[in-house]
Scaffold this active site. Structure first.
Site, PDB file in Angstrom:
ATOM      1  N   GLN A 109      69.239  33.443  32.461  1.00 21.17           N
ATOM      2  CA  GLN A 109      70.057  32.423  33.171  1.00 21.17           C
ATOM      3  C   GLN A 109      70.506  33.049  34.827  1.00 21.17           C
ATOM      4  O   GLN A 109      70.920  32.525  35.448  1.00 21.17           O
ATOM      5  CB  GLN A 109      70.859  31.808  32.478  1.00 21.17           C
ATOM      6  CG  GLN A 109      70.454  31.121  31.274  1.00 21.17           C
ATOM      7  CD  GLN A 109      71.642  30.399  30.439  1.00 21.17           C
ATOM      8  OE1 GLN A 109      72.189  31.034  29.710  1.00 21.17           O
ATOM      9  NE2 GLN A 109      71.739  29.235  30.599  1.00 21.17           N
ATOM     10  N   ILE A 111      70.791  35.249  38.156  1.00 24.81           N
ATOM     11  CA  ILE A 111      69.890  35.209  39.423  1.00 24.81           C
ATOM     12  C   ILE A 111      70.119  36.665  40.161  1.00 24.81           C
ATOM     13  O   ILE A 111      69.803  36.977  41.237  1.00 24.81           O
ATOM     14  CB  ILE A 111      70.430  34.189  40.423  1.00 24.81           C
ATOM     15  CG1 ILE A 111      71.849  34.414  40.497  1.00 24.81           C
ATOM     16  CG2 ILE A 111      70.202  32.925  39.780  1.00 24.81           C
ATOM     17  CD1 ILE A 111      72.523  33.487  41.879  1.00 24.81           C
ATOM     18  N   ASP A 112      71.052  37.677  39.217  1.00 27.26           N
ATOM     19  CA  ASP A 112      71.355  38.895  40.105  1.00 27.26           C
ATOM     20  C   ASP A 112      70.660  40.244  40.014  1.00 27.26           C
ATOM     21  O   ASP A 112      70.706  41.125  40.477  1.00 27.26           O
ATOM     22  CB  ASP A 112      72.838  39.414  39.383  1.00 27.26           C
ATOM     23  CG  ASP A 112      72.687  39.445  37.976  1.00 27.26           C
ATOM     24  OD1 ASP A 112      71.535  39.928  37.436  1.00 27.26           O
ATOM     25  OD2 ASP A 112      73.483  39.019  37.130  1.00 27.26           O
ATOM     26  N   HIS A 127      66.860  30.586  36.010  1.00 31.71           N
ATOM     27  CA  HIS A 127      67.516  29.912  37.112  1.00 31.71           C
ATOM     28  C   HIS A 127      67.023  30.636  38.652  1.00 31.71           C
ATOM     29  O   HIS A 127      67.902  30.487  39.434  1.00 31.71           O
ATOM     30  CB  HIS A 127      68.893  30.124  36.889  1.00 31.71           C
ATOM     31  CG  HIS A 127      69.498  29.133  35.595  1.00 31.71           C
ATOM     32  ND1 HIS A 127      70.438  29.130  34.881  1.00 31.71           N
ATOM     33  CD2 HIS A 127      68.517  28.175  35.176  1.00 31.71           C
ATOM     34  CE1 HIS A 127      70.661  28.526  33.993  1.00 31.71           C
ATOM     35  NE2 HIS A 127      69.538  27.724  34.095  1.00 31.71           N
ATOM     36  N   CYS A 138      58.576  26.093  56.696  1.00 26.00           N
ATOM     37  CA  CYS A 138      56.861  26.471  56.498  1.00 26.00           C
ATOM     38  C   CYS A 138      56.719  27.202  55.056  1.00 26.00           C
ATOM     39  O   CYS A 138      55.681  27.317  54.728  1.00 26.00           O
ATOM     40  CB  CYS A 138      56.850  27.601  57.421  1.00 26.00           C
ATOM     41  SG  CYS A 138      57.498  29.166  57.397  1.00 26.00           S
ATOM     42  N   CYS A 163      59.251  31.354  61.429  1.00 26.27           N
ATOM     43  CA  CYS A 163      59.414  30.277  62.093  1.00 26.27           C
ATOM     44  C   CYS A 163      60.812  29.857  62.782  1.00 26.27           C
ATOM     45  O   CYS A 163      61.195  28.998  63.418  1.00 26.27           O
ATOM     46  CB  CYS A 163      58.921  28.782  61.686  1.00 26.27           C
ATOM     47  SG  CYS A 163      59.743  28.470  60.268  1.00 26.27           S
ATOM     48  N   GLY A 200      75.639  36.711  25.892  1.00 30.18           N
ATOM     49  CA  GLY A 200      76.454  36.377  26.969  1.00 30.18           C
ATOM     50  C   GLY A 200      76.039  34.878  27.615  1.00 30.18           C
ATOM     51  O   GLY A 200      76.349  34.574  28.621  1.00 30.18           O
ATOM     52  N   SER A 201      75.626  33.961  26.586  1.00 24.02           N
ATOM     53  CA  SER A 201      75.280  32.798  27.062  1.00 24.02           C
ATOM     54  C   SER A 201      75.985  31.737  25.991  1.00 24.02           C
ATOM     55  O   SER A 201      75.830  31.944  24.912  1.00 24.02           O
ATOM     56  CB  SER A 201      73.750  32.487  27.072  1.00 24.02           C
ATOM     57  OG  SER A 201      73.606  31.065  27.355  1.00 24.02           O
ATOM     58  N   SER A 202      76.537  30.758  26.595  1.00 20.81           N
ATOM     59  CA  SER A 202      77.236  30.015  25.568  1.00 20.81           C
ATOM     60  C   SER A 202      76.668  28.679  25.348  1.00 20.81           C
ATOM     61  O   SER A 202      76.873  27.703  24.529  1.00 20.81           O
ATOM     62  CB  SER A 202      78.562  29.057  26.502  1.00 20.81           C
ATOM     63  OG  SER A 202      79.353  30.203  26.588  1.00 20.81           O
TER      64      SER A 202
HETATM   65 ZN    ZN Z   1      59.677  29.243  58.092  1.00 19.94          ZN
END
Ligand code: ZN
Length: 260
Positions: A109, A111-112, A127, A138, A163, A200-202
């Site tokens: 879960q 994102i690190d 996640h 774009c 862009c 480490g997840s509840s």
């Molecule tokens: Zn772009």
């Protein structure tokens, strides 16, 4: 070596035995795995990340779309902590277990990117990840590394190199669907595994929280390591309360060098 209370030591030995016997273990990790690396749980209150803003509001797709400055102001300290974080002993032990063939995949879960930094290869990021940004105009995806430093140090909001439009980190915000591909991969592995470790997840956030149930329903063993109770403690083969950065290395140590 860390010495554990007798009940935890017993659980460690039992968990190691299950790992040695398992043919395809799957690990599910949550924010608790990265707190020993100094990264707070960005979905929980009381972590210092939330001053006046409710997490549901500021970490949402809606805030990102309507007030990106507000979103990025909130996100900046967290991005800084992730940018500077190093994997801890729990990440490293899981990578060793995977390398030795004891783990099929790690569904996280977080994102690190700390599992990958520790050497884990088969990581399913449910996640999303801070590894990349996507353009809001774009839709091209770009590596986050060149943008993270100026953002963390000077607050420069990342802009698309193609862009010039604003970039969004590829992390799943409140109000966003989980990436279907990652969720399917995690479900597949959970249904096929004979051992599941939750660390480490509840198990409070659906649909991720339902993954261990899918493993259990197909006869897999379940080990839970967390510092607070989960709804599946009653169905687990072993529940170990303690610091993941101490307990997981102790299990790995016993898998590699223990008795039997
Ligand atoms: Zn772009």
């Amino acid at each position: 070596m860390t010495s554990f209370p007798a009940s935890v030591q017993e659980g460690i030995e039992f968990a190691a035995e299950l790992f040695r016997k398992a043919k395809g273990a799957v690990v599910l990790t949550g924010a608790g795995l990265s707190t020993p690396s100094g990264i707070p749980d960005f979905r929980s209150e009381g972590t210092g990340l939330w001053s006046h803003d409710e997490p549901l509001e500021v970490a949402s797709l809606n805030t990102f779309r309507t007030q990106p400055e507000k979103f990025y102001a909130w996100f900046r300290p967290l991005a800084g902590q992730i940018f500077n974080a190093k994997p801890n002993q729990a990440h490293i032990a899981l990578a060793h277990l995977e390398e030795a063939g004891h783990i099929r995949s790690v569904a996280t879960q977080n994102i690190d990117m700390l599992h990958q930094k520790a050497g884990s290869r088969n990581v399913i990021e449910m996640h999303g990840t801070l590894k990349t940004f996507s353009c809001t105009q774009c839709f091209q995806q770009t590596d986050s590394l060149p943008f993270l430093k100026p953002f963390v140090e000077r607050g420069e909001m990342p802009r698309c190199p193609h862009c010039g439009a604003l970039l969004k980190p590829d992390v799943i915000l409140f109000g966003e669907q989980l990436p279907q591909k990652a969720l399917s991969a995690a479900q597949h592995d959970c249904r096929a595994c004979d051992l599941m470790l939750v660390a480490g997840s509840s198990l409070e956030v659906l649909p991720v929280a339902s993954l261990p149930m899918q493993a259990l329903d197909r006869g897999a063993h379940l080990i839970i390591i967390n510092n607070s109770p989960t709804y599946l403690d009653v169905r687990a083969d072993a529940v170990l309360t303690g610091d993941v950065a101490e307990v997981i290395p102790a299990i790995a140590e016993m898998v590699f060098n223990g008795r039997n």
